[in-house]
Design an enzyme around this catalytic site. Structure first.
Site, short mmCIF file in Angstrom:
data_model
loop_
_atom_site.label_atom_id
_atom_site.label_comp_id
_atom_site.label_asym_id
_atom_site.label_seq_id
_atom_site.Cartn_x
_atom_site.Cartn_y
_atom_site.Cartn_z
N GLU A 159 0.80 -1.24 0.00
CA GLU A 159 0.00 0.00 0.00
C GLU A 159 0.82 1.28 0.00
OE1 GLU A 159 -2.79 -0.40 3.24
OE2 GLU A 159 -3.73 -2.17 2.36
N GLU A 264 -6.09 -10.80 -1.69
CA GLU A 264 -6.91 -10.65 -0.47
C GLU A 264 -8.39 -10.61 -0.84
OE1 GLU A 264 -5.47 -7.43 2.03
OE2 GLU A 264 -3.38 -7.85 1.52
C1 XIL Z 1 -6.31 -6.88 8.18
C2 XIL Z 1 -6.60 -8.11 9.03
O1 XIL Z 1 -7.49 -8.95 8.33
C3 XIL Z 1 -7.21 -7.70 10.36
O2 XIL Z 1 -7.33 -8.82 11.22
C4 XIL Z 1 -6.34 -6.63 11.03
O3 XIL Z 1 -6.98 -6.17 12.19
C5 XIL Z 1 -6.09 -5.47 10.08
O4 XIL Z 1 -5.52 -5.95 8.88
N1 XIL Z 1 -4.98 -4.96 3.62
C6 XIL Z 1 -3.97 -5.80 4.03
C7 XIL Z 1 -4.22 -6.75 5.15
O5 XIL Z 1 -2.91 -5.85 3.39
O6 XIL Z 1 -3.06 -6.98 5.90
C8 XIL Z 1 -5.32 -6.27 6.06
O7 XIL Z 1 -5.59 -7.29 7.02
C9 XIL Z 1 -6.55 -5.94 5.24
C10 XIL Z 1 -6.25 -4.81 4.28
#
Ligand code: XIL
Length: 366
Positions: A159, A264
């Protein structure tokens, strides 16, 4: 009425209701994917610790790749300057080794889930470039080095691009300068020359942001750095982005010469509600998902996997951000339904829809 199988009739009904689900789950997504394309899931600590055995069994059966939902983020693995913690992290990696899965590391350099000590200098002032580079290098060498040869690929930087395509303002960038991204990739390659290295981000269907990511990745490649893929997080909704936008984004990201991974994937069914919004608006499916929405979700997933099989040569992996609706980060006090398994860990119509698309594609090509 006794709900726990008090009558013969209820037993019969329960058997009828459960049997088709079990039958459906006898299909494994990993056996249906286009050849060479991995299918994975982000797993939480209860799963990698083997505490949540029901989930662990489904993961073992269905997937050939895992990502740690939180365990390898900076604050989890390196909570204080002189302290690394590896117990649960080692169990995560062992979970994948035992099952011969592709193990992904997520994530080395990010502006979130990174403890504030990292960015602080001795006297409370922000840490300077040399200090931050030394910390970044130590972190990457220690964590990547520990799992050398076991972790297949790393989300090196997460990001880093803002919505307008510029480099996001983060404490890493403030302290080191714009080359912090390149430095992270340099350190990661030193630490494990055999590991794949990825850049990972979201909202890549938005042209301005995507252009920034393409620029960044091209710059890294022009510097001679190793970059093996672009992770498109794919935190999507039912209607947005459109399938056309998803295909357009894929083509443009591929223009870097790299394959894309959907890293994701989940589908948020809830409205973007303001804090304090009326619960009937903010949390519309508190008591269950209407069948119509269930079918829309199945269709959405079928369409997405339609893109994946159509562009099988351009996509290297698909990873869901969580196994079941109960595990999803998208609930946050509300009831969301973004994944392929429901809260009872039963496969949803969306699972069947995905399996059908994959089956049809493999029947046509193999
Ligand atoms: C999220 C997790 O799923 C949660 O449990 C945590 O509280 C916050 O992070 N983008 C990403 C992930 O790259 O690492 C994030 O994961 C979601 C958004």
């Amino acid at each position: 009425m006794n709900r726990r199988f008090g009558t013969g009739l209820t037993i019969a009904a329960a058997v009828v209701a459960v049997a088709p689900m079990t039958a459906r789950q006898s299909v494994a997504l990993k056996d249906l994917m286009p050849r060479g394309m991995a299918i994975g899931v982000a797993i939480n600590q209860r799963q990698s610790d083997g505490v949540d055995t029901v989930a662990a069994d489904i993961i073992t059966k269905q997937f050939n790749q895992i990502t740690p939902e939180n365990l390898l983020k900076f604050q989890s693995v390196h909570p204080a300057a002189d302290r690394y913690v590896f117990e649960a992290q080692d169990r995560y990696v062992q979970f994948g080794v035992d099952r011969k899965m592709l193990i992904v590391g997520h994530t080395l350099v990010w502006h979130q889930q990174t403890t504030t000590w990292v960015f602080q200098g001795a006297d409370g002032t922000p840490a300077d470039r040399e200090t931050l580079l030394a910390r970044m290098r130590d972190h990457i060498h220690t964590v990547v080095g520990r799992y050398k040869g076991k972790i297949h690929g790393w989300d090196v930087v997460n990001e880093a691009i803002d919505e307008d395509g510029s480099l996001r303002k983060t404490p890493w960038r403030d302290g080191i300068g714009d080359d912090y991204v390149a430095k992270a990739f340099e350190f990661a390659r030193e630490a494990d020359p055999g590991a794949e290295l990825y850049y990972n981000d979201y909202n890549l269907e938005k042209p301005a942001k995507r252009a920034g990511v393409v620029r960044l990745v091209k710059d890294l490649l022009a510097r001679g750095l190793r970059v093996d893929g672009i992770g498109n997080q794919a935190h999507w909704r039912l209607e947005t982005p459109t399938i056309d936008e998803i295909e357009q984004a894929l083509a443009e990201l591929n223009s870097t010469g790299l394959k894309v991974m959907y890293t994701e994937l989940d589908i948020n069914l809830l409205p973007q509600a303001a804090r304090g919004a009326d619960p009937s608006v903010a949390n519309p499916y508190a008591t269950g998902l209407p069948d119509e929405k269930q079918q829309q979700l199945a269709k959405r997933y079928a369409d997405i996997f339609g893109v994946v099989v159509k562009h099988r040569d351009r996509v290297s992996r698909v990873t869901f951000w969580g196994l079941s609706d109960a595990d999803s980060w998208l609930n946050r006090g509300r009831m969301n339904y973004p994944l392929l398994w429901d809260r009872q860990r039963q496969p949803k119509p969306a699972f069947e829809a995905v399996a059908d698309v994959l089956k049809r594609a493999s029947a046509g090509v193999r």
